[in-house]
Design a protein around this motif. Sequence first.
Motif, PDB file in Angstrom:
ATOM      1  N   ALA A 224      -8.520  -7.946  -0.467  1.00  0.00           N
ATOM      2  CA  ALA A 224      -7.170  -7.475  -0.152  1.00  0.00           C
ATOM      3  C   ALA A 224      -7.171  -5.986   0.158  1.00  0.00           C
ATOM      4  CB  ALA A 224      -6.211  -7.783  -1.307  1.00  0.00           C
ATOM      5  N   GLY A 225      -7.984  -5.218  -0.556  1.00  0.00           N
ATOM      6  CA  GLY A 225      -8.049  -3.784  -0.302  1.00  0.00           C
ATOM      7  C   GLY A 225      -8.511  -3.470   1.109  1.00  0.00           C
ATOM      8  N   TYR A 226      -9.527  -4.179   1.547  1.00  0.00           N
ATOM      9  CA  TYR A 226     -10.051  -3.960   2.894  1.00  0.00           C
ATOM     10  C   TYR A 226      -8.983  -4.247   3.943  1.00  0.00           C
ATOM     11  CZ  TYR A 226     -12.763  -4.709   7.138  1.00  0.00           C
ATOM     12  OH  TYR A 226     -13.231  -4.656   8.426  1.00  0.00           O
ATOM     13  N   PHE A 227      -8.398  -5.438   3.891  1.00  0.00           N
ATOM     14  CA  PHE A 227      -7.441  -5.817   4.929  1.00  0.00           C
ATOM     15  C   PHE A 227      -6.123  -5.050   4.818  1.00  0.00           C
ATOM     16  CE2 PHE A 227     -10.327  -9.464   5.043  1.00  0.00           C
ATOM     17  CZ  PHE A 227     -10.625  -9.450   6.397  1.00  0.00           C
ATOM     18  N   ALA A 228      -5.675  -4.772   3.609  1.00  0.00           N
ATOM     19  CA  ALA A 228      -4.438  -4.004   3.450  1.00  0.00           C
ATOM     20  C   ALA A 228      -4.624  -2.575   3.943  1.00  0.00           C
ATOM     21  CB  ALA A 228      -3.990  -4.015   1.992  1.00  0.00           C
TER      22      ALA A 228
ATOM     23  N   SER B 235      -4.737  -2.629   7.749  1.00  0.00           N
ATOM     24  CA  SER B 235      -3.508  -3.049   8.430  1.00  0.00           C
ATOM     25  C   SER B 235      -2.273  -2.284   7.974  1.00  0.00           C
ATOM     26  CB  SER B 235      -3.284  -4.553   8.232  1.00  0.00           C
ATOM     27  OG  SER B 235      -3.054  -4.855   6.864  1.00  0.00           O
ATOM     28  N   ALA B 236      -2.408  -1.376   7.037  1.00  0.00           N
ATOM     29  CA  ALA B 236      -1.243  -0.662   6.494  1.00  0.00           C
ATOM     30  C   ALA B 236      -0.447   0.066   7.577  1.00  0.00           C
ATOM     31  CB  ALA B 236      -1.684   0.330   5.418  1.00  0.00           C
ATOM     32  N   ALA B 237      -1.117   0.545   8.592  1.00  0.00           N
ATOM     33  CA  ALA B 237      -0.410   1.261   9.665  1.00  0.00           C
ATOM     34  C   ALA B 237       0.562   0.360  10.422  1.00  0.00           C
ATOM     35  CB  ALA B 237      -1.410   1.875  10.635  1.00  0.00           C
ATOM     36  N   LEU B 238       0.375  -0.952  10.314  1.00  0.00           N
ATOM     37  CA  LEU B 238       1.280  -1.893  10.979  1.00  0.00           C
ATOM     38  C   LEU B 238       2.563  -2.103  10.184  1.00  0.00           C
ATOM     39  CD1 LEU B 238      -1.340  -4.644  11.920  1.00  0.00           C
ATOM     40  CD2 LEU B 238      -0.413  -2.860  13.411  1.00  0.00           C
ATOM     41  N   GLY B 239       2.582  -1.660   8.928  1.00  0.00           N
ATOM     42  CA  GLY B 239       3.721  -1.927   8.054  1.00  0.00           C
ATOM     43  C   GLY B 239       3.467  -3.198   7.273  1.00  0.00           C
TER      44      GLY B 239
ATOM     45  N   ALA C 221      -0.496  -9.367  -1.119  1.00  0.00           N
ATOM     46  CA  ALA C 221      -0.888  -7.951  -1.099  1.00  0.00           C
ATOM     47  C   ALA C 221       0.329  -7.028  -1.059  1.00  0.00           C
ATOM     48  CB  ALA C 221      -1.810  -7.670   0.090  1.00  0.00           C
ATOM     49  N   TRP C 222       1.307  -7.351  -0.230  1.00  0.00           N
ATOM     50  CA  TRP C 222       2.460  -6.473  -0.105  1.00  0.00           C
ATOM     51  C   TRP C 222       3.488  -6.690  -1.217  1.00  0.00           C
ATOM     52  CZ3 TRP C 222       0.060  -3.087   1.996  1.00  0.00           C
ATOM     53  CH2 TRP C 222      -0.566  -3.151   3.233  1.00  0.00           C
ATOM     54  N   SER C 223       3.200  -7.590  -2.138  1.00  0.00           N
ATOM     55  CA  SER C 223       4.083  -7.723  -3.300  1.00  0.00           C
ATOM     56  C   SER C 223       3.591  -6.866  -4.472  1.00  0.00           C
ATOM     57  CB  SER C 223       4.215  -9.189  -3.727  1.00  0.00           C
ATOM     58  OG  SER C 223       2.979  -9.689  -4.186  1.00  0.00           O
ATOM     59  N   VAL C 224       2.320  -6.436  -4.430  1.00  0.00           N
ATOM     60  CA  VAL C 224       1.803  -5.575  -5.494  1.00  0.00           C
ATOM     61  C   VAL C 224       1.767  -4.106  -5.091  1.00  0.00           C
ATOM     62  CG1 VAL C 224       0.443  -7.410  -6.563  1.00  0.00           C
ATOM     63  CG2 VAL C 224      -0.627  -5.937  -4.856  1.00  0.00           C
TER      64      VAL C 224
ATOM     65  N   ALA D 192       2.259   3.259   0.257  1.00  0.00           N
ATOM     66  CA  ALA D 192       1.426   3.645  -0.885  1.00  0.00           C
ATOM     67  C   ALA D 192      -0.054   3.623  -0.508  1.00  0.00           C
ATOM     68  CB  ALA D 192       1.688   2.708  -2.061  1.00  0.00           C
ATOM     69  N   VAL D 193      -0.450   2.638   0.269  1.00  0.00           N
ATOM     70  CA  VAL D 193      -1.848   2.562   0.703  1.00  0.00           C
ATOM     71  C   VAL D 193      -2.175   3.768   1.571  1.00  0.00           C
ATOM     72  CG1 VAL D 193      -3.521   1.247   2.050  1.00  0.00           C
ATOM     73  CG2 VAL D 193      -1.942   0.045   0.531  1.00  0.00           C
ATOM     74  N   LEU D 194      -1.295   4.084   2.514  1.00  0.00           N
ATOM     75  CA  LEU D 194      -1.545   5.207   3.414  1.00  0.00           C
ATOM     76  C   LEU D 194      -1.488   6.557   2.694  1.00  0.00           C
ATOM     77  CD1 LEU D 194       0.493   3.961   6.501  1.00  0.00           C
ATOM     78  CD2 LEU D 194      -2.002   4.053   6.265  1.00  0.00           C
TER      79      LEU D 194
END
Length: 95
Positions: free
Chosen positions: A38-42, A45-49, A75-78, A83-85
């Motif tokens: 999840a860390g890798y993909f989040a 892809s975080a720049a996509l929202g 992933a986007w529920s935790v 926050a990732v960015l």
Amino acid sequence: MIETARRTWRALEAYHGMIYFSPEAAKAYEELGLRGRAGYFASRSAALGAVPAQVVVATFYNFNPALVLAAMDGAWSVTNPAAVLASDQVTDVAV
């Protein structure tokens, strides 16, 4: 032209890959609540929202869709893309 691109990819892939798979990045992802892939993909892809997992699957089409769906499940529920960015640890590792 294609050979130049392949040589460039081979030369830079080691630097690119270590960003996502370094122990520092894994720790930062875990601190955000992201486990495993999840860390890798989040982070990628975080720049996509906070897009649906299907968008991440389509964006990273070269990965097995089931793997991406499983990784992004919840992933986007935790955490959230902002926050990732904004994570100093993730950002410092990714630069």
